[in-house]
Design an enzyme around this catalytic site. Structure first.
Site, PDB file in Angstrom:
ATOM      1  CG  ASP A 231       9.721   7.287   0.511  1.00  0.00           C
ATOM      2  OD1 ASP A 231       9.201   8.012  -0.357  1.00  0.00           O
ATOM      3  OD2 ASP A 231      10.344   7.732   1.497  1.00  0.00           O
TER       4      ASP A 231
ATOM      5  CG  ASP B 196       6.077  10.513  -1.769  1.00  0.00           C
ATOM      6  OD1 ASP B 196       5.341  10.371  -0.783  1.00  0.00           O
ATOM      7  OD2 ASP B 196       7.131  11.160  -1.736  1.00  0.00           O
ATOM      8  CD  GLU B 197       6.061   7.777   3.142  1.00  0.00           C
ATOM      9  OE1 GLU B 197       6.414   8.960   3.042  1.00  0.00           O
ATOM     10  OE2 GLU B 197       5.775   7.218   4.206  1.00  0.00           O
TER      11      GLU B 197
END
Length: 366
Positions: free
Chosen positions: A10, A110-111
């Site tokens: 993350d 973003d993950e």
DNA sequence: GTATGCTTTCGGC
DNA sequence: TTACGGCCGAAAGCATAC
């Protein structure tokens, strides 16, 4: 078949961290990345804030004007989102991460989940070292920090990644899963939002340990068989959901905020048609067709409403989208008194264009 | 009763 | 005191088919 080892990577306060890197003068100031709606000077919402801003209570989703109030006494920086740039950075990082995984699943900008079972031969020592190496690699190549959770499945990896951030690394071996989860609030489980949290609390269930001990039949009575089974398993750290490479998105949509609230279809349609064109552009760029078209309306009270229509056959016909959207808005406005604040258009039930052609070819040729 | 499909709402980031 | 984006996927709720 050995036990799995799963990581969740993350990127920390992603958009704001990218802005800090872009302009190092921001480094120690509150940085607030905003989506301005254009309605009035400061109307809009906060997309992401760095940790300096978070100390003042500024976080994702709050109104920009509220963020300004909270930060009125400090030297804060408010920036508009630059999604195109963030997407490019994201793509570079995702390519780094993909190289470390047996199976890779990007969840959002973003993950990402990494199945590293083979790579680590099931060793948590190897997995810890690998996670540290990934953090170094991302930092050396992009000068951005991330937080990583490692565990026997997605559920544990996700909660582990949240456990310590920013720049965290949390490894939860199978034999520690119950001790790790037990004291945490049920809210940490994926699928338990504010509403479900409230309902569980009325049952006297606040922590994951309390959920694990809660009578399963009562859980079924309240939440239904599926959700009850999910909650029960989750409370014990059990989750078989595989890490799977994602293909094309399942839906594409565009939404925009109106200059002022209205229920006048002649004010809404030009905006809606423009959204149709934008969505159509996305669809054709990806060479996709769709079978469902939806409209959605965020009303004056911020309540969300939607209507949709599913066709017999997949299509990418812009005129059909516009006609359908018109029909859906007419129907919606006829059956409600709501004023629209924001309007959106979505296509779903997507399929590859060539898949359809193949079907036709095999039908006619076959 | 279970599976499947569609519409609408919820919730995370 | 209020203030309020733009996406996405998952799940709920309902209807229908077997």
């Amino acid at each position: 078949m050995q036990a799995r080892i799963i990581m969740l990577v993350d990127l920390d306060y992603f958009f704001a961290q990218i802005e800090e890197k872009r302009n190092p003068a921001l480094k120690d100031k509150p940085v607030v990345v905003c989506v301005y709606s254009g309605r009035t000077k400061d109307s809009g919402a906060v997309s992401t804030a760095n940790y300096v801003a978070r100390k003042y209570g500024v976080k994702s989703g709050i109104p920009i004007s509220l963020a300004k109030t909270k930060l009125k006494d400090v030297d804060a920086v408010f920036l508009p989102v630059d999604k195109e740039y963030y997407s490019k950075v994201s793509e570079k990082i995702m390519n780094i991460l993909r190289g470390y995984a047996d199976i890779f699943e990007q969840v959002s900008v973003d993950e990402a989940y990494l199945d590293v079972s083979q790579k680590t031969r099931g060793s948590y020592l190897d997995a810890s070292e690998l996670a540290a190496r990934i953090k170094d690699d991302v930092f050396n190549q992009q000068k951005l920090t991330c937080s990583i959770g490692v565990g026997p499945n997605k559920l544990v990896a996700k909660i582990a990644a949240d456990y310590q951030k920013p720049d965290g690394l949390t490894v939860v071996k199978p034999e520690y899963v119950l001790r790790f989860l037990s004291p945490l609030p049920v809210r940490r489980l994926v699928g338990v939002g504010r509403k479900t949290e409230q309902r569980l609390e009325t049952l006297g269930v606040k922590t994951i340990a309390q959920l694990a001990r809660f009578d399963i039949q009562k859980l079924v009575d309240v939440f239904g068989r599926n959700l009850a089974a999910y909650f029960h398993n989750a409370s014990l750290g059990i989750d078989e959901d595989p890490v799977e490479e994602r293909g094309e998105p399942e839906s594409l949509s565009k939404i925009s905020t109106l200059k002022e609230d209205t229920n006048d279809i002649t004010k809404i349609l030009p905006v809606a048609y423009h959204l149709c064109e934008e969505v159509h552009k996305k669809l054709t760029q990806r060479q996709l067709v769709c079978r469902s078209v939806s409209i959605y309306v965020v009303a004056s009270d911020l309540g969300m409403h939607s209507r949709s229509k599913t066709f017999e056959n997949p299509t990418s016909d812009l005129q059909l989208f516009k006609d359908t959207v018109k029909e859906l808005f007419e129907k919606f406005l006829a059956e409600t008194d709501l004023q629209a604040r924001r309007v959106g258009v979505k296509v779903s039930n997507l399929d590859k264009k060539e898949a359809m052609q193949k079907q036709l070819t095999s039908f006619f040729g076959g």
